[in-house]
Design an enzyme around this catalytic site. Structure first.
Site: not given
Ligand code: THU
Length: 163
Positions: A62, A75, A112
């Site tokens: 992320n 992802e 998510c």
């Molecule tokens: N996040 C992801 O990278 N993937 C997901 O499927 C859920 C959330 C990240 C987004 C943000 O940078 C952090 O996790 C908190 O939500």
């Protein structure tokens, strides 16, 4: 009126060494990628590793932004990069893992909704199931394809029905 039930099949493992070695290696790559995440706002570091059908490994994590809606999930960073650079190669397996706000491997890792939709698009694009491995501190879950993560999904076929 009728009631429909949707069944989702998830294989749950206690430890990584119960998985085939290729999945263990991919999971280690996802964990390594989580360490490289840029997540100074949430402190939730997510890592992804994809194995493509030709054996290529793509990782991602992320990338947050002070203007928070602009950040992107691990992802989507990995999937878009893979599909941009290997447009003819399906994704075979995706591993998602995370390090929590305390710096420990995260429990109950789950992609998510937006990332589920993007996984589904890639699966739909190549007409090949994408295996999903969710690597959490308390369990490792394996799904044979993305469908179970997004029942009643919207996809390219839905668009065809309006013309
Ligand atoms: N996040 C992801 O990278 N993937 C997901 O499927 C859920 C959330 C990240 C987004 C943000 O940078 C952090 O996790 C908190 O939500």
């Amino acid at each position: 009126m009728k009631t429909k039930e949707i069944k989702i099949s998830i294989s749950e493992f206690e430890k990584l060494d119960e998985l085939p070695s290729v999945d263990q290696e991919l999971t280690m790559q996802a964990r390594a990628s989580a360490l490289l995440a840029y997540a100074p706002y949430s402190n939730y570091h997510v890592g992804t590793a994809l194995r493509l059908a030709d054996g290529t490994i793509v990782t991602g994590n992320n990338q947050e932004n002070a203007s928070s809606p602009l950040g992107t999930c691990a992802e989507r960073a990995a999937i878009f990069w893979a599909n941009a650079n290997y447009p003819a190669v399906p994704i075979e397996t995706i591993v998602v893992t995370a390090i929590d706000q305390n710096g420990n491997p995260a429990a109950n890792v789950s992609p998510c909704g937006a990332c589920r939709q993007v996984m589904l698009e890639s699966q739909h694009r190549f007409q090949k199931p994408i295996r999903v491995i969710l690597d959490s501190s308390n369990k490792i879950e394996v799904l044979d394809n993305v469908n179970g993560l997004l029942p009643l999904s919207f996809n390219g076929n839905s668009l065809k029905s309006i013309v």
